[in-house]
Design a protein around this motif. Structure first.
Motif, mmCIF file in Angstrom:
data_model
loop_
_atom_site.group_PDB
_atom_site.id
_atom_site.type_symbol
_atom_site.label_atom_id
_atom_site.label_comp_id
_atom_site.label_asym_id
_atom_site.label_seq_id
_atom_site.Cartn_x
_atom_site.Cartn_y
_atom_site.Cartn_z
ATOM 1 N N GLU A 3 43.175 45.477 34.964
ATOM 2 C CA GLU A 3 44.009 44.212 35.462
ATOM 3 C C GLU A 3 44.643 44.840 36.837
ATOM 4 O O GLU A 3 44.559 45.948 37.139
ATOM 5 C CB GLU A 3 45.285 43.993 34.549
ATOM 6 N N HIS A 4 44.333 43.771 37.777
ATOM 7 C CA HIS A 4 45.155 44.141 39.146
ATOM 8 C C HIS A 4 46.312 44.860 39.050
ATOM 9 O O HIS A 4 46.780 45.650 39.834
ATOM 10 C CB HIS A 4 45.119 42.811 39.824
ATOM 11 N N GLN A 5 47.359 44.571 37.779
ATOM 12 C CA GLN A 5 48.780 45.447 38.034
ATOM 13 C C GLN A 5 48.541 46.659 37.368
ATOM 14 O O GLN A 5 49.433 47.528 37.944
ATOM 15 C CB GLN A 5 49.493 44.947 36.617
ATOM 16 N N LYS A 6 47.268 46.980 37.085
ATOM 17 C CA LYS A 6 47.022 48.305 36.771
ATOM 18 C C LYS A 6 46.649 49.395 38.082
ATOM 19 O O LYS A 6 46.417 50.408 37.842
ATOM 20 C CB LYS A 6 45.935 48.540 35.596
ATOM 21 N N CYS A 8 47.562 50.527 41.790
ATOM 22 C CA CYS A 8 48.420 50.685 42.869
ATOM 23 C C CYS A 8 47.833 50.943 44.171
ATOM 24 O O CYS A 8 46.953 51.862 44.397
ATOM 25 C CB CYS A 8 49.440 51.983 42.503
ATOM 26 N N LYS A 28 47.899 41.128 48.611
ATOM 27 C CA LYS A 28 48.521 40.137 47.843
ATOM 28 C C LYS A 28 47.664 39.041 47.367
ATOM 29 O O LYS A 28 47.587 38.550 46.316
ATOM 30 C CB LYS A 28 49.813 39.678 48.506
ATOM 31 N N TYR A 32 46.810 41.733 44.028
ATOM 32 C CA TYR A 32 47.258 43.100 44.131
ATOM 33 C C TYR A 32 48.909 42.923 44.078
ATOM 34 O O TYR A 32 49.203 42.903 45.169
ATOM 35 C CB TYR A 32 46.630 44.107 44.545
ATOM 36 N N ASP A 33 49.774 43.227 43.051
ATOM 37 C CA ASP A 33 50.922 43.060 43.583
ATOM 38 C C ASP A 33 51.546 44.469 43.646
ATOM 39 O O ASP A 33 52.763 44.513 44.250
ATOM 40 C CB ASP A 33 51.730 42.192 42.443
ATOM 41 N N ASN A 34 51.223 45.518 43.131
ATOM 42 C CA ASN A 34 52.095 46.696 43.226
ATOM 43 C C ASN A 34 51.331 47.461 44.527
ATOM 44 O O ASN A 34 50.498 48.175 44.533
ATOM 45 C CB ASN A 34 51.303 47.569 42.094
ATOM 46 N N THR A 80 55.227 54.529 37.650
ATOM 47 C CA THR A 80 54.471 53.281 37.172
ATOM 48 C C THR A 80 53.493 53.850 36.303
ATOM 49 O O THR A 80 52.952 55.272 35.935
ATOM 50 C CB THR A 80 53.377 53.001 38.271
#
Ligand SMILES: Nc1nc2c(ncn2[C@@H]2O[C@H](COP(=O)(O)OP(=O)(O)OP(=O)(O)O)[C@@H](O)[C@H]2O)c(=O)[nH]1
Ligand SMILES: [Mg+2]
Length: 301
Positions: A3-6, A8, A28, A32-34, A80
């Motif tokens: 997942e994109h959250q995984k 950084c 973004k 990718y938010d992180n 994280t």
């Protein structure tokens, strides 16, 4: 699929106000938010823009890109649960869109460290950087027995295990070289994928000659425990060549009836030391080979 959250995204910056906004926005928009910007004390609007676009911004301690990366890696591991880290320069020379290409070999389980090998658009490289890069990649290939197109690229992806496993110490632009070498030494799988490389925006922070020499020196010094024959071989060859030069001069002068006693002593010392270094190299090579066999045997048990 990871997942994109995984993932950084890590961006080192020093006065990159012209490009940082587009880069953060690019990531973004792909989900990718992180995003972590580690800033080296910019005096322009870099920090403000990065924050406005939604990146987390941390001011680095100390100076240098390497110092920034070391600090950021430690933070990411501690704070994280990212499975992978993507590093990208903040100068606009790499495209956020290429990130999937870098992550693919990691997601497929084919690599621990993926390097974005730069396919340069016209005028993207300054000539001195292009030549310097070629030379440094050659030296690396010779010293470590692995041919890489672009070991110094500023766009790369690494797995969490890889970052946990490597030890970085260099604080300047040697950081990419050290990362690559550490991965070779620790047995992590490196893979290169082509990425677009454009002319940077803003001013460069790299001084080609000084930083190029530092990177070359780093590649050489770190080879001592990996390829002693390369390390001591170069040292020995330098001494032998110096000894041969003074030796030829002493003999030619001697034929003319002039005897140089101190220079003859120096010649002998240089040649003896040169041979000593070569022998060190051979012994070191044997030690490393034995140690590798031992490690392999231990791993098989
Ligand atoms: N945090 C931090 N970032 C830095 C420092 N020095 C350089 N950077 C950043 O590291 C990235 C690479 O630096 P560049 O100046 O582009 O070096 P380069 O890509 O090797 O050289 P160019 O081809 O001229 O762009 C850029 O995003 C810089 O802003 C530093 O001391 N601290
Ligand atoms: Mg750059």
């Amino acid at each position: 699929m990871m997942e994109h959250q995984k993932v950084c995204i890590l961006i080192p910056t020093l006065n990159e106000e012209q490009s940082i906004g587009d880069i953060v926005r690019g990531f973004k928009s792909m989900g990718y938010d992180n995003i972590l910007v580690i800033d080296g004390g910019s005096t322009d609007r870099t920090v403000e823009i990065a924050k406005r676009e939604g990146a987390k911004v941390v001011m680095q301690e100390g100076r240098g890109k390497g110092a920034a990366i070391i600090q950021a890696f430690r933070m990411i591991l501690e704070e994280t649960d990212a499975d992978a880290i993507v590093m990208i320069d903040g100068d606009g020379s790499y495209l956020p869109e290429d990130v999937e290409k870098l992550l693919k070999p990691i997601l497929d389980g084919n690599a621990d460290h993926v390097i974005g090998c730069r396919i340069a658009q016209k005028g993207a490289f300054r000539r001195i950087n292009l030549v310097g890069n070629k030379i440094l990649n050659r030296i690396f290939g010779f010293g470590y027995g692995i041919r890489l197109q672009d070991m110094l690229s500023g766009y790369r992806a690494l797995t969490r295990e890889c970052i946990e496993g490597i030890e970085l110490k260099r604080r300047g632009f040697e950081v990419e070289a050290e990362m690559t070498i550490e991965c070779v030494k620790k047995g992590f799988r490196i893979k290169e994928v082509p990425v677009t490389y454009r002319r940077r925006k803003g001013k460069t922070k790299l001084s080609p000659l000084r930083d190029g020499l530092r990177i070359g020196y780093t590649i050489y010094m770190l080879a001592r425990t990996y390829n002693p024959l390369f390390y001591f071989g170069i040292l020995g060859t330098v001494f032998l060549i110096a000894g041969l030069a003074t030796g030829v001069y002493v003999v030619l002068e001697w034929f003319k009836g002039v005897t140089h006693v101190p220079l003859s002593v120096l010649t002998a010392l240089l040649i003896i030391s040169g041979i000593q270094f070569l022998v060190f190299g051979l012994l070191g090579d044997m030690m490393v080979a034995l140690q590798r066999e031992l490690m392999n045997a231990l791993k098989r048990r």
